[in-house]
Scaffold this active site. Structure first.
Site, PDB file in Angstrom:
ATOM      1  N   GLU A  95     -14.942   9.178 -22.110  1.00  0.00           N
ATOM      2  CA  GLU A  95     -14.886  10.438 -21.351  1.00  0.00           C
ATOM      3  C   GLU A  95     -13.837  11.386 -21.926  1.00  0.00           C
ATOM      4  O   GLU A  95     -13.999  12.605 -21.864  1.00  0.00           O
ATOM      5  CB  GLU A  95     -14.613  10.138 -19.875  1.00  0.00           C
ATOM      6  CG  GLU A  95     -15.807   9.449 -19.225  1.00  0.00           C
ATOM      7  CD  GLU A  95     -15.500   8.914 -17.836  1.00  0.00           C
ATOM      8  OE1 GLU A  95     -14.488   8.199 -17.695  1.00  0.00           O
ATOM      9  OE2 GLU A  95     -16.243   9.215 -16.900  1.00  0.00           O
ATOM     10  N   GLY A 138     -13.106   5.655 -19.602  1.00  0.00           N
ATOM     11  CA  GLY A 138     -12.293   6.860 -19.728  1.00  0.00           C
ATOM     12  C   GLY A 138     -12.018   7.236 -21.185  1.00  0.00           C
ATOM     13  O   GLY A 138     -11.776   8.406 -21.481  1.00  0.00           O
ATOM     14  N   GLU A 166     -18.055   0.856 -16.698  1.00  0.00           N
ATOM     15  CA  GLU A 166     -17.456   0.815 -15.349  1.00  0.00           C
ATOM     16  C   GLU A 166     -18.284   0.001 -14.361  1.00  0.00           C
ATOM     17  O   GLU A 166     -17.746  -0.603 -13.436  1.00  0.00           O
ATOM     18  CB  GLU A 166     -17.272   2.241 -14.802  1.00  0.00           C
ATOM     19  CG  GLU A 166     -16.135   3.022 -15.436  1.00  0.00           C
ATOM     20  CD  GLU A 166     -16.565   3.813 -16.662  1.00  0.00           C
ATOM     21  OE1 GLU A 166     -17.638   3.511 -17.243  1.00  0.00           O
ATOM     22  OE2 GLU A 166     -15.829   4.734 -17.045  1.00  0.00           O
ATOM     23  N   ALA A 190      -9.618   3.711 -19.002  1.00  0.00           N
ATOM     24  CA  ALA A 190      -8.446   3.822 -18.148  1.00  0.00           C
ATOM     25  C   ALA A 190      -7.836   2.435 -18.039  1.00  0.00           C
ATOM     26  O   ALA A 190      -8.520   1.422 -18.240  1.00  0.00           O
ATOM     27  CB  ALA A 190      -8.854   4.342 -16.778  1.00  0.00           C
TER      28      ALA A 190
HETATM   29  N1  CO8 Z   1      -7.168  -1.542 -19.359  1.00  0.00           N
HETATM   30  C1  CO8 Z   1      -6.087  -2.340 -19.475  1.00  0.00           C
HETATM   31  N2  CO8 Z   1      -5.921  -3.198 -20.494  1.00  0.00           N
HETATM   32  C2  CO8 Z   1      -6.893  -3.259 -21.422  1.00  0.00           C
HETATM   33  C3  CO8 Z   1      -8.050  -2.461 -21.354  1.00  0.00           C
HETATM   34  C4  CO8 Z   1      -8.167  -1.564 -20.256  1.00  0.00           C
HETATM   35  N3  CO8 Z   1      -9.209  -0.731 -20.103  1.00  0.00           N
HETATM   36  N4  CO8 Z   1      -8.835  -2.739 -22.409  1.00  0.00           N
HETATM   37  C5  CO8 Z   1      -8.177  -3.688 -23.115  1.00  0.00           C
HETATM   38  N5  CO8 Z   1      -7.006  -4.004 -22.535  1.00  0.00           N
HETATM   39  C6  CO8 Z   1      -6.006  -4.973 -22.979  1.00  0.00           C
HETATM   40  C7  CO8 Z   1      -6.449  -6.383 -22.703  1.00  0.00           C
HETATM   41  O1  CO8 Z   1      -6.188  -6.712 -21.369  1.00  0.00           O
HETATM   42  C8  CO8 Z   1      -5.612  -7.159 -23.688  1.00  0.00           C
HETATM   43  O2  CO8 Z   1      -4.297  -7.257 -23.185  1.00  0.00           O
HETATM   44  P1  CO8 Z   1      -3.571  -8.714 -23.118  1.00  0.00           P
HETATM   45  O3  CO8 Z   1      -3.493  -9.128 -24.556  1.00  0.00           O
HETATM   46  O4  CO8 Z   1      -2.265  -8.392 -22.502  1.00  0.00           O
HETATM   47  O5  CO8 Z   1      -4.452  -9.569 -22.307  1.00  0.00           O
HETATM   48  C9  CO8 Z   1      -5.559  -6.219 -24.882  1.00  0.00           C
HETATM   49  O6  CO8 Z   1      -5.868  -4.923 -24.381  1.00  0.00           O
HETATM   50  C10 CO8 Z   1      -6.569  -6.574 -25.951  1.00  0.00           C
HETATM   51  O7  CO8 Z   1      -7.849  -6.609 -25.358  1.00  0.00           O
HETATM   52  P2  CO8 Z   1      -8.848  -7.865 -25.498  1.00  0.00           P
HETATM   53  O8  CO8 Z   1      -8.082  -9.120 -25.703  1.00  0.00           O
HETATM   54  O9  CO8 Z   1      -9.784  -7.826 -24.347  1.00  0.00           O
HETATM   55  O10 CO8 Z   1      -9.583  -7.462 -26.866  1.00  0.00           O
HETATM   56  P3  CO8 Z   1     -11.057  -7.896 -27.306  1.00  0.00           P
HETATM   57  O11 CO8 Z   1     -11.171  -7.470 -28.731  1.00  0.00           O
HETATM   58  O12 CO8 Z   1     -11.335  -9.320 -26.955  1.00  0.00           O
HETATM   59  O13 CO8 Z   1     -12.052  -7.007 -26.397  1.00  0.00           O
HETATM   60  C11 CO8 Z   1     -12.834  -4.972 -25.354  1.00  0.00           C
HETATM   61  C12 CO8 Z   1     -12.087  -5.626 -26.526  1.00  0.00           C
HETATM   62  C13 CO8 Z   1     -14.317  -5.374 -25.385  1.00  0.00           C
HETATM   63  C14 CO8 Z   1     -12.686  -3.477 -25.489  1.00  0.00           C
HETATM   64  C15 CO8 Z   1     -12.220  -5.475 -24.009  1.00  0.00           C
HETATM   65  O14 CO8 Z   1     -10.808  -5.285 -24.083  1.00  0.00           O
HETATM   66  C16 CO8 Z   1     -12.713  -4.736 -22.800  1.00  0.00           C
HETATM   67  O15 CO8 Z   1     -13.793  -4.974 -22.313  1.00  0.00           O
HETATM   68  N6  CO8 Z   1     -11.876  -3.811 -22.243  1.00  0.00           N
HETATM   69  C17 CO8 Z   1     -12.180  -3.102 -21.024  1.00  0.00           C
HETATM   70  C18 CO8 Z   1     -13.208  -2.007 -21.255  1.00  0.00           C
HETATM   71  C19 CO8 Z   1     -13.531  -1.298 -19.967  1.00  0.00           C
HETATM   72  O16 CO8 Z   1     -14.047  -1.854 -19.029  1.00  0.00           O
HETATM   73  N7  CO8 Z   1     -13.219   0.021 -19.913  1.00  0.00           N
HETATM   74  C20 CO8 Z   1     -13.486   0.831 -18.753  1.00  0.00           C
HETATM   75  C21 CO8 Z   1     -12.289   0.886 -17.889  1.00  0.00           C
HETATM   76  S1  CO8 Z   1     -12.591   1.727 -16.339  1.00  0.00           S
HETATM   77  C22 CO8 Z   1     -12.438   3.359 -16.737  1.00  0.00           C
HETATM   78  O17 CO8 Z   1     -12.186   3.717 -17.839  1.00  0.00           O
HETATM   79  C23 CO8 Z   1     -12.607   4.346 -15.628  1.00  0.00           C
HETATM   80  C24 CO8 Z   1     -12.248   5.735 -16.119  1.00  0.00           C
HETATM   81  C25 CO8 Z   1     -12.039   6.603 -14.964  1.00  0.00           C
HETATM   82  C26 CO8 Z   1     -11.403   7.913 -15.412  1.00  0.00           C
HETATM   83  C27 CO8 Z   1     -11.028   8.627 -14.167  1.00  0.00           C
HETATM   84  C28 CO8 Z   1     -10.426   9.955 -14.471  1.00  0.00           C
HETATM   85  C29 CO8 Z   1     -10.103  10.736 -13.208  1.00  0.00           C
END
Ligand code: CO8
Length: 262
Positions: free
Chosen positions: A115, A112, A135, A69
């Site tokens: 999921e 998400g 998360e 998400a």
């Molecule tokens: N949300 C928003 N932006 C994101 C997300 C995210 N989940 N993941 C990546 N991005 C963005 C980064 O902020 C970055 O943007 P910017 O260049 O503007 O800073 C761009 O995407 C590229 O990402 P990275 O530079 O971080 O790329 P890397 O290759 O260095 O890293 C990763 C890749 C490891 C995937 C890293 O981006 C990461 O850890 N992302 C977050 C992963 C995460 O924590 N996901 C869980 C989110 S919480 C969730 O999903 C709850 C779900 C609930 C569902 C509810 C339904 C009712």
């Protein structure tokens, strides 16, 4: 080419009976914000209702199926905002579709994103796939079904490890754990394999396919005796279809069946 009204997904028909829905928010690794999610659910629903479509494939990019998400969108949300706007109300869209959905997962499927993939009926992974529920590192827990669907799929102990540590597993481990059907190692790639599988499913009687999906899904909701009864009743009801007559007649006449999906 995609209909102009979808900004964040690309819809195509790699086969006359298969819809391919590609998540397309490359700047955010396909993180699911509200607009993105609305597009995904509309595109899927449209395909589900299209009588020419027999199965759907959902995929992302090589780098990310979906990185979760959208954290930036969620960060400052209050309870009242989330509750009153019914935040991610259509989240369970895939699970509610009647036609089969195959997820082709390359790169990150996190939070998400995983999921979303877990709502699909069949999961295929590229060797690059990285799956996890991170998360816990954000001070929350999975909210889109991860704790429930993973526990049913890979058991309590492995689910606990994923949910409580946030450890990301690779394709091999996901295959070993039965989290994905298989890792597609062929040069042609995971999307191609998913389309092939979707085409095969779409070549069957649609009535029988929808019944098969409904029956398997009942296994997650009903007791064994209720589930068995539900299955048998659906089985009985298929004797009212032309496809049952055609399928069994074709077998006896040693020819291929011609489904009319009726
Ligand atoms: N949300 C928003 N932006 C994101 C997300 C995210 N989940 N993941 C990546 N991005 C963005 C980064 O902020 C970055 O943007 P910017 O260049 O503007 O800073 C761009 O995407 C590229 O990402 P990275 O530079 O971080 O790329 P890397 O290759 O260095 O890293 C990763 C890749 C490891 C995937 C890293 O981006 C990461 O850890 N992302 C977050 C992963 C995460 O924590 N996901 C869980 C989110 S919480 C969730 O999903 C709850 C779900 C609930 C569902 C509810 C339904 C009712």
């Amino acid at each position: 080419s995609p209909p102009a009204y979808y900004k964040n997904v690309i819809v195509s028909k790699p086969d006359p009976a298969v819809a391919l829905i590609t998540l397309n928010r490359p700047n955010a690794l396909n993180a699911l914000n509200a607009a993105h999610f609305d597009d995904i659910s509309s595109a899927l629903r449209e395909a589900d209702e299209d009588p020419t479509i027999g199965a759907m494939v959902i995929t992302g990019s090589d780098k990310a199926f979906a990185a979760g998400a959208d954290i930036k969108e969620m960060k400052d949300k209050t309870f009242a905002e989330a509750y009153m706007s019914n935040f991610l109300a259509n989240w369970e869209v895939i699970a509610k579709l009647r036609k089969p959905v195959i997820a082709a997962v390359s790169g990150y499927a996190l939070g998400g994103g995983l999921e979303l993939a877990l709502q699909a009926d069949i999961l295929l992974a590229a060797p690059s796939a990285k799956l996890g529920q991170p998360e816990i590192n954000l001070g929350v827990i999975p909210g889109g079904g991860g704790t429930q669907r993973l526990a049913r799929l890979i058991g309590k102990s492995r689910t606990m490890e994923m949910v409580l540590t946030g450890r990301i597993i690779d394709a091999e481990e996901a295959e070993r754990w039965g989290l994905v059907n298989k890792v597609v190692r062929e040069e042609s790639g995971v999307v191609d394999a998913a389309i092939k599988l979707a085409r095969e499913v779409a070549s069957k009687s649609r009535v029988a396919v929808v019944a098969g999906k409904e029956a398997v899904n009942a296994a997650f909701e009903l007791s064994l005796s209720e589930g068995l009864r539900f299955e048998r009743r659906l089985f009985h009801s298929l004797f009212a279809t032309e496809d049952q007559k055609e399928g069994m007649t074709a077998f006896v006449e040693k020819r291929k069946p011609k489904w009319t999906h009726s």
